[in-house]
Design a protein around this motif. Structure first.
Motif, PDB file in Angstrom:
ATOM      1  N   ARG A   1      -4.881   4.246 -19.096  1.00  0.00           N
ATOM      2  CA  ARG A   1      -5.023   5.052 -17.875  1.00  0.00           C
ATOM      3  C   ARG A   1      -6.095   6.115 -18.076  1.00  0.00           C
ATOM      4  N   ARG A   2      -6.968   6.283 -17.096  1.00  0.00           N
ATOM      5  CA  ARG A   2      -7.960   7.350 -17.159  1.00  0.00           C
ATOM      6  C   ARG A   2      -7.279   8.705 -16.983  1.00  0.00           C
TER       7      ARG A   2
ATOM      8  N   TYR B   1      -7.654  -3.355 -21.583  1.00  0.00           N
ATOM      9  CA  TYR B   1      -8.252  -2.043 -21.793  1.00  0.00           C
ATOM     10  C   TYR B   1      -9.638  -1.962 -21.148  1.00  0.00           C
ATOM     11  N   GLY B   2     -10.346  -3.095 -21.148  1.00  0.00           N
ATOM     12  CA  GLY B   2     -11.695  -3.108 -20.602  1.00  0.00           C
ATOM     13  C   GLY B   2     -11.757  -3.414 -19.117  1.00  0.00           C
ATOM     14  N   ALA B   3     -10.612  -3.539 -18.455  1.00  0.00           N
ATOM     15  CA  ALA B   3     -10.589  -3.854 -17.020  1.00  0.00           C
ATOM     16  C   ALA B   3     -10.653  -2.571 -16.196  1.00  0.00           C
ATOM     17  N   PRO B   4     -11.706  -2.370 -15.401  1.00  0.00           N
ATOM     18  CA  PRO B   4     -11.818  -1.132 -14.618  1.00  0.00           C
ATOM     19  C   PRO B   4     -10.608  -0.877 -13.723  1.00  0.00           C
ATOM     20  N   SER B   5     -10.045  -1.931 -13.151  1.00  0.00           N
ATOM     21  CA  SER B   5      -8.942  -1.733 -12.207  1.00  0.00           C
ATOM     22  C   SER B   5      -7.734  -1.089 -12.863  1.00  0.00           C
TER      23      SER B   5
ATOM     24  N   GLY C   1      -7.523   0.997 -15.244  1.00  0.00           N
ATOM     25  CA  GLY C   1      -7.658   2.397 -15.627  1.00  0.00           C
ATOM     26  C   GLY C   1      -7.371   3.355 -14.485  1.00  0.00           C
ATOM     27  N   ASP C   2      -7.268   2.828 -13.278  1.00  0.00           N
ATOM     28  CA  ASP C   2      -7.081   3.655 -12.089  1.00  0.00           C
ATOM     29  C   ASP C   2      -5.677   4.271 -12.089  1.00  0.00           C
TER      30      ASP C   2
ATOM     31  N   ARG D   1      -9.704  -7.775 -11.950  1.00  0.00           N
ATOM     32  CA  ARG D   1     -10.400  -6.674 -12.630  1.00  0.00           C
ATOM     33  C   ARG D   1     -11.036  -5.687 -11.652  1.00  0.00           C
ATOM     34  N   THR D   2     -11.196  -6.095 -10.399  1.00  0.00           N
ATOM     35  CA  THR D   2     -11.928  -5.295  -9.426  1.00  0.00           C
ATOM     36  C   THR D   2     -11.203  -3.988  -9.128  1.00  0.00           C
ATOM     37  N   PRO D   3     -11.893  -2.869  -9.201  1.00  0.00           N
ATOM     38  CA  PRO D   3     -11.236  -1.585  -8.921  1.00  0.00           C
ATOM     39  C   PRO D   3     -10.699  -1.507  -7.499  1.00  0.00           C
TER      40      PRO D   3
END
Length: 257
Positions: A124-125, A158-162, A164-165, A202-204
């Motif tokens: 998580r960001r 971990y590398g999936a942008p979605s 981390g949201d 993976r899409t945010p």
């Protein structure tokens, strides 16, 4: 990797992430990505069997001691192993010991299944976990090395942008929401060679205006009272959220959804 394979059984090994927190069902139980994955696999293969040995709060040593041999003996086509992240979040963490235990787990599990699946857990960001990221990335480097050595599949969450949201994380900031678990199930599904049902996992999420300062501070206060302070209390007293809890699905039995 075989395209559109046919697997007859799945065993999931790990902690709260694999147990399914916080994907809560109406009856109060948890579903999660492993249950969703098993449901998809069962829809393709009559008589498909599924076991989930995961228990929340488990450290990698406990996973090795309590789950690994049981999972290996089941002789499943697919075994998933996710563990070690709870260790990296402890104030005192011996990464050498974590690597050694994870290596032991992989060495026991890989010969007992057709396909072993490992994961780089989602991150998580936000500022709370930043201090732990070097440990997390050291853990993921170990996972990559073990996968290459033993022919395991690595799912890079971990590398999936979605993933981390923050909107895909529960209010405890440690566990994914139902939508997050759905995306993880899709990621593992594709990694196993099945045709994508959601190529955009993976899409945010669409951009949205961030909440205002007062809303953020109120959320921080609720998080501290309901989740952070109890978590700290368990760490100080040597307790775990999974103490005394049984495995989610301890036997490899037909999955009926």
């Amino acid at each position: 990797m075989q395209t559109n394979p046919t697997h007859t059984s799945l065993v999931a090994v790990g902690d709260s992430f694999t147990e399914g927190m916080s994907d809560r069902l109406p009856d109060g139980s948890y579903r999660g990505w492993a249950d969703l994955l098993a449901g998809r696999m069962a829809a393709r293969t009559p008589g498909f069997r599924y076991a989930n040995l995961a228990v929340r709060g488990k450290l990698i040593g406990q996973i090795v001691d309590e789950q690994v041999d049981t999972a290996a003996a089941m002789g499943a086509d697919v075994i998933t192993l996710v563990g070690g992240l709870n260790d990296t979040l402890r104030p005192k963490c011996d990464m050498g010991r974590v690597r050694g235990l994870l290596t032991e787990a992989v060495e026991r599990l890989a010969p007992g299944c057709e396909q072993l699946v490992l994961m780089r857990s989602p991150g998580r960001r936000g500022p709370v976990l930043e201090r732990f990221r070097p440990r997390m990335e050291a853990l993921f480097a170990c996972i990559d090395e073990l996968a290459e050595r033993h022919g395991a599949v690595v799912v890079d969450l971990y590398g999936a942008p979605s993933l981390g949201d923050p909107r895909l994380w529960d209010v405890d900031r440690l566990h994914l929401t139902a939508e997050g678990h759905r995306r993880v199930a899709e990621a593992v599904w594709q990694a196993l060679g099945y045709e994508a049902e959601d190529p955009r996992w993976r899409t945010p999420l669409p951009a949205a205006l961030p909440p205002g300062w007062a809303v953020r501070r109120a959320a921080d206060l609720r998080f501290a009272q309901r989740h952070l302070l109890p978590w700290i209390g368990r760490r100080l007293t040597g307790r775990s959220s999974g103490d005394g809890l049984p495995a989610k699905r301890p036997e490899l039995l037909p999955y009926e959804g």
